[in-house]
Design an enzyme around this catalytic site. Structure first.
Site, PDB file in Angstrom:
ATOM      1  N   TYR A  22       4.338   4.234  -5.717  1.00  0.00           N
ATOM      2  CA  TYR A  22       2.915   3.808  -5.293  1.00  0.00           C
ATOM      3  C   TYR A  22       2.190   4.822  -4.807  1.00  0.00           C
ATOM      4  O   TYR A  22       2.497   5.786  -4.445  1.00  0.00           O
ATOM      5  CB  TYR A  22       2.759   2.424  -4.752  1.00  0.00           C
ATOM      6  CG  TYR A  22       2.974   2.747  -3.180  1.00  0.00           C
ATOM      7  CD1 TYR A  22       4.304   2.912  -2.560  1.00  0.00           C
ATOM      8  CD2 TYR A  22       1.786   2.565  -2.250  1.00  0.00           C
ATOM      9  CE1 TYR A  22       4.578   2.959  -1.434  1.00  0.00           C
ATOM     10  CE2 TYR A  22       2.301   2.704  -0.840  1.00  0.00           C
ATOM     11  CZ  TYR A  22       3.609   2.815  -0.304  1.00  0.00           C
ATOM     12  OH  TYR A  22       3.845   3.157   0.937  1.00  0.00           O
ATOM     13  N   LYS A  29       7.444   8.209  -2.507  1.00  0.00           N
ATOM     14  CA  LYS A  29       6.767   6.975  -2.140  1.00  0.00           C
ATOM     15  C   LYS A  29       7.177   5.713  -3.004  1.00  0.00           C
ATOM     16  O   LYS A  29       6.327   5.529  -3.910  1.00  0.00           O
ATOM     17  CB  LYS A  29       5.308   7.235  -2.309  1.00  0.00           C
ATOM     18  CG  LYS A  29       4.242   6.493  -1.447  1.00  0.00           C
ATOM     19  CD  LYS A  29       3.115   7.170  -1.423  1.00  0.00           C
ATOM     20  CE  LYS A  29       1.884   6.327  -0.481  1.00  0.00           C
ATOM     21  NZ  LYS A  29       2.164   5.758   0.741  1.00  0.00           N
ATOM     22  N   GLU A  87       8.744  10.577  11.518  1.00  0.00           N
ATOM     23  CA  GLU A  87       7.146  10.115  11.145  1.00  0.00           C
ATOM     24  C   GLU A  87       6.976   8.761  11.620  1.00  0.00           C
ATOM     25  O   GLU A  87       7.724   8.253  12.327  1.00  0.00           O
ATOM     26  CB  GLU A  87       7.029  10.486   9.838  1.00  0.00           C
ATOM     27  CG  GLU A  87       7.859   9.282   8.707  1.00  0.00           C
ATOM     28  CD  GLU A  87       7.467   9.545   7.302  1.00  0.00           C
ATOM     29  OE1 GLU A  87       6.475   9.810   7.071  1.00  0.00           O
ATOM     30  OE2 GLU A  87       8.553   9.089   6.645  1.00  0.00           O
ATOM     31  N   LEU A 135       7.599  11.319   4.457  1.00  0.00           N
ATOM     32  CA  LEU A 135       6.595  11.253   3.243  1.00  0.00           C
ATOM     33  C   LEU A 135       5.794  12.682   3.343  1.00  0.00           C
ATOM     34  O   LEU A 135       5.362  12.841   4.787  1.00  0.00           O
ATOM     35  CB  LEU A 135       5.761  10.072   2.974  1.00  0.00           C
ATOM     36  CG  LEU A 135       4.994  10.036   1.994  1.00  0.00           C
ATOM     37  CD1 LEU A 135       5.721   9.745   0.779  1.00  0.00           C
ATOM     38  CD2 LEU A 135       3.892   9.264   2.221  1.00  0.00           C
TER      39      LEU A 135
HETATM   40  N1  PLP Z   1       4.483   8.598   6.051  1.00  0.00           N
HETATM   41  C1  PLP Z   1       4.673   7.263   5.572  1.00  0.00           C
HETATM   42  C2  PLP Z   1       6.062   6.713   5.747  1.00  0.00           C
HETATM   43  C3  PLP Z   1       3.487   6.425   4.821  1.00  0.00           C
HETATM   44  O1  PLP Z   1       3.797   5.270   4.357  1.00  0.00           O
HETATM   45  C4  PLP Z   1       2.269   7.061   4.904  1.00  0.00           C
HETATM   46  C5  PLP Z   1       1.348   6.649   4.162  1.00  0.00           C
HETATM   47  O2  PLP Z   1       1.303   5.526   3.794  1.00  0.00           O
HETATM   48  C6  PLP Z   1       2.202   8.485   5.261  1.00  0.00           C
HETATM   49  C7  PLP Z   1       3.420   9.105   5.874  1.00  0.00           C
HETATM   50  C8  PLP Z   1       0.853   9.224   5.188  1.00  0.00           C
HETATM   51  O3  PLP Z   1       0.822   9.677   3.974  1.00  0.00           O
HETATM   52  P1  PLP Z   1      -0.842   9.945   3.420  1.00  0.00           P
HETATM   53  O4  PLP Z   1      -1.461  10.806   4.391  1.00  0.00           O
HETATM   54  O5  PLP Z   1      -0.667  10.497   2.048  1.00  0.00           O
HETATM   55  O6  PLP Z   1      -1.384   8.598   3.164  1.00  0.00           O
END
Ligand code: PLP
Length: 279
Positions: free
Chosen positions: A31, A144, A176, A200
């Protein structure tokens, strides 16, 4: 609410999930969440790059070309007259009799919809409280994927503790947040976990790193420990829907002065300049 179901725009009431959809049964899909500012998707190419990469890593074909997917998402924004908010886009491996192994025949299923929401300016201004939690997720957090139970449990633990985010660690190394990337500032240097299989690769993380470089803030994409987190001058989280949000307390203990820090503020301002708004 309009739903983009494969390449059709349909009403919310008409949208149906098949009980044998592998996304529903196995979390077998990927997603994206894409921010929309002033009716325009932000970092659309970067999100579609990551969507394609996630799909490739789980060996799942995507239903449409990049151009067609882009066109469909823009149609969705238009259909719902979305100005401020985000798109949720998911693609599953499709519908097939339940079996863990990939089906020999299945068509990927795309579902997307638009959500109206404002930038969380209160959180950006005042910051949030976070707790620390052991990172119990799998070893491909760079994908993701729809499997979010590790994130769900961590976030619920934060909510139960009266906090807004859980900062995850593996054996004392901070990875994270449950749905955000985590940065610390120590001696005016920005630290964040390297973009490997344990986190991620956040789009907002990448934007923030570029802005830091532009602002002349030294950056270290290196793992840091729970002790580093606790003794940091500043801590902040980043994500598509939150942008850059200061963390003012970790496990009930104030971060630095207990107020959002100067480096965080500088990056927030740079971010706002990039998206063309001001609070
Ligand atoms: N880390 C995780 C586990 C996430 O689920 C998300 C976003 O949903 C992020 C980091 C932040 O990613 P982004 O800046 O692409 O939204």
């Amino acid at each position: 609410m309009t739903i983009l179901f494969n390449d059709q725009l349909i009403a919310r009431d008409e949208a149906r999930v098949d009980v044998e959809d592998r996304g529903y049964q196995f979390g077998d899909g990927v997603y994206e969440v894409i921010r929309v500012y002033g009716g325009h998707p932000f970092c659309l190419e970067e999100h579609l790059d990551r969507l394609e990469r996630s799909a490739r890593e789980i060996r799942m074909p995507l239903p449409y070309s990049r151009e067609k997917t882009e066109h469909l998402l823009l149609q969705l924004i238009e259909a719902d007259h979305l100005k401020e908010g985000y798109l949720y886009v998911q693609i599953t491996r499709g519908v097939a009799p339940r079996d863990h192994a990939f089906p020999s025949k299945s068509e990927p299923v795309l579902t997307a919809y638009a959500v109206e929401s404002q930038r969380p300016t209160d959180l950006m201004k005042n910051g949030i409280r976070a707790i620390t939690q052991e990172d119990i997720r799998w070893l491909r957090c760079d994908i993701k994927s729809l499997n979010l139970l590790g994130a769900v449990l961590a976030k619920q633990a934060a909510v139960d503790a009266g906090a807004q985010e859980a900062i995850l660690h593996r054996n004392g190394t901070v990875t994270e947040g449950s749905a955000t990337n985590v940065f610390i500032v120590k001696d005016n240097t920005l630290w964040t976990h390297p973009a490997n299989h344990l986190i991620l690769h956040g789009i907002t993380r990448a934007v923030t790193l570029k802005l830091a470089e532009k602002e002349g803030i030294p950056v270290r994409e290196e793992a840091f420990s729970l002790e580093d987190l606790r003794s940091a001058d500043e801590v902040f989280i980043t994500s598509t829907t939150k942008e850059i949000v200061p963390v003012v307390a970790v496990d009930g203990i104030p971060v630095g002065t207990g107020q959002p820090g100067l480096v965080t503020r500088k990056l927030q301002q740079a971010f706002e300049q990039k998206i063309g708004v001001s609070v």
